[in-house]
Design a protein around this motif. Structure first.
Motif, mmCIF file in Angstrom:
data_model
loop_
_atom_site.group_PDB
_atom_site.id
_atom_site.type_symbol
_atom_site.label_atom_id
_atom_site.label_comp_id
_atom_site.label_asym_id
_atom_site.label_seq_id
_atom_site.Cartn_x
_atom_site.Cartn_y
_atom_site.Cartn_z
ATOM 1 N N CYS A 7 0.753 -1.087 0.132
ATOM 2 C CA CYS A 7 -0.205 0.079 -0.021
ATOM 3 C C CYS A 7 0.935 1.228 0.036
ATOM 4 N N ALA A 8 0.230 2.295 -0.331
ATOM 5 C CA ALA A 8 0.991 3.495 -0.383
ATOM 6 C C ALA A 8 -0.054 4.741 0.175
ATOM 7 N N VAL A 9 0.610 5.774 0.870
ATOM 8 C CA VAL A 9 -0.224 6.960 0.928
ATOM 9 C C VAL A 9 0.550 8.112 0.297
ATOM 10 N N ILE A 10 -0.328 9.231 -0.247
ATOM 11 C CA ILE A 10 0.313 10.546 -0.651
ATOM 12 C C ILE A 10 -0.053 11.412 0.261
ATOM 13 N N GLN A 11 1.108 12.110 0.650
ATOM 14 C CA GLN A 11 0.761 13.279 1.900
ATOM 15 C C GLN A 11 1.469 14.618 1.467
ATOM 16 N N VAL A 12 0.643 15.603 1.831
ATOM 17 C CA VAL A 12 1.089 17.196 1.810
ATOM 18 C C VAL A 12 1.565 17.541 3.209
ATOM 19 N N GLY A 13 2.910 18.229 3.231
ATOM 20 C CA GLY A 13 3.014 18.895 4.391
ATOM 21 C C GLY A 13 2.385 20.170 4.620
ATOM 22 N N GLN A 14 2.030 20.267 6.239
ATOM 23 C CA GLN A 14 1.252 21.623 6.602
ATOM 24 C C GLN A 14 1.931 21.770 7.843
ATOM 25 N N SER A 15 1.773 23.451 8.199
ATOM 26 C CA SER A 15 2.489 23.740 9.519
ATOM 27 C C SER A 15 1.910 23.096 10.641
ATOM 28 N N GLY A 16 2.739 22.530 11.646
ATOM 29 C CA GLY A 16 2.100 22.350 12.789
ATOM 30 C C GLY A 16 2.506 23.022 13.855
ATOM 31 N N PRO A 17 2.266 22.531 15.193
ATOM 32 C CA PRO A 17 2.394 23.256 16.341
ATOM 33 C C PRO A 17 4.081 23.883 16.503
ATOM 34 N N ALA A 18 4.307 25.015 16.985
ATOM 35 C CA ALA A 18 5.656 25.398 16.987
ATOM 36 C C ALA A 18 6.484 25.446 15.927
ATOM 37 N N ASP A 19 5.717 25.671 14.751
ATOM 38 C CA ASP A 19 6.490 25.794 13.377
ATOM 39 C C ASP A 19 6.964 24.459 12.936
ATOM 40 N N GLY A 20 6.442 23.274 13.334
ATOM 41 C CA GLY A 20 6.875 22.150 12.908
ATOM 42 C C GLY A 20 6.304 21.645 11.714
ATOM 43 N N LEU A 21 6.647 20.560 11.023
ATOM 44 C CA LEU A 21 5.996 19.962 9.967
ATOM 45 C C LEU A 21 5.241 18.700 10.041
ATOM 46 N N GLU A 22 3.906 18.946 9.745
ATOM 47 C CA GLU A 22 3.209 17.571 10.041
ATOM 48 C C GLU A 22 2.602 17.248 8.444
ATOM 49 N N TRP A 23 2.569 15.841 8.456
ATOM 50 C CA TRP A 23 2.063 15.250 7.143
ATOM 51 C C TRP A 23 0.631 14.883 7.204
ATOM 52 N N ARG A 24 -0.372 15.427 6.101
ATOM 53 C CA ARG A 24 -1.799 14.953 5.980
ATOM 54 C C ARG A 24 -1.822 14.239 4.872
ATOM 55 N N THR A 25 -2.458 13.080 5.222
ATOM 56 C CA THR A 25 -2.903 12.121 4.087
ATOM 57 C C THR A 25 -3.905 12.656 3.207
ATOM 58 N N PHE A 26 -3.801 12.625 1.885
ATOM 59 C CA PHE A 26 -4.952 12.725 1.145
ATOM 60 C C PHE A 26 -5.485 11.908 -0.294
ATOM 61 N N GLY A 27 -4.477 10.966 -0.042
ATOM 62 C CA GLY A 27 -4.666 9.819 -0.977
ATOM 63 C C GLY A 27 -4.102 8.465 -0.670
ATOM 64 N N LYS A 28 -4.949 7.175 -0.865
ATOM 65 C CA LYS A 28 -4.344 6.140 -0.507
ATOM 66 C C LYS A 28 -4.353 5.058 -1.924
ATOM 67 N N HIS A 29 -3.508 4.036 -1.801
ATOM 68 C CA HIS A 29 -4.011 3.070 -2.682
ATOM 69 C C HIS A 29 -3.192 1.593 -2.170
ATOM 70 N N CYS A 30 -3.860 0.474 -2.452
ATOM 71 C CA CYS A 30 -3.538 -0.603 -2.138
ATOM 72 C C CYS A 30 -3.511 -1.825 -3.351
ATOM 73 N N GLY A 31 -2.624 -2.583 -3.498
ATOM 74 C CA GLY A 31 -2.630 -3.621 -4.483
ATOM 75 C C GLY A 31 -2.460 -2.997 -5.887
#
Length: 140
Positions: free
Chosen positions: A70-94
């Motif tokens: 499986c795989a996920v595609i993610q985009v970075g977004q600003s997190g607390p204290a200027d950290g980078l968090e990843w938000r999943t917006f697409g998934k694929h398996c098989g």
């Protein structure tokens, strides 16, 4: 001789006309993680004050080759204290294809958000981000 000059001028004109198309293609990306490949475009959106939209649209396709990955595609977004968090917006398996699309905004300090493709046995394992490929758009 005159025909040769006209033919050369036409070829030169085609080369000039084709140059902007290749420059416009610079927003394309291709990522690979495990047995999944992701490709697409990273477009800067224009908006009007009456109807503002997030400034970036990311669209594309995930292509899988393995039955048990499986795989996920993610985009970075600003997190607390200027950290980078990843938000999943697409998934694929098989094996097969699936499409993705997301709109997103600048990160802190006006940085364009990166995109990453991560692989794993399950989508939850892929989201942990241990086997990833990342695309960072160029700064303007």
């Amino acid at each position: 001789m005159r025909t040769l000059v006209i033919a050369l001028a036409a070829v030169a004109g085609l080369g000039v006309a084709a140059a902007p198309a290749s420059a416009a293609g610079s927003n394309q990306f291709r990522l690979s993680a495990g047995s999944v490949v992701g490709y697409g475009t990273y477009d800067h959106m224009m908006s009007i004050p009456e109807r503002p939209v997030p400034p970036f649209r990311i669209t594309g396709t995930l292509v899988g080759r393995s039955l048990f990955r499986c795989a996920v595609i993610q985009v970075g977004q600003s997190g607390p204290a200027d950290g980078l968090e990843w938000r999943t917006f697409g998934k694929h398996c098989g094996p097969g294809r699936s499409s993705f699309k997301v709109q997103t905004s600048y990160l802190f300090r006006g940085v364009k958000p990166p995109v990453r493709l991560c692989a794993g046995v399950t989508p939850a394992q892929a989201e942990r981000g241990r086997q990833c490929d990342e695309y960072r758009p160029s700064a303007d």
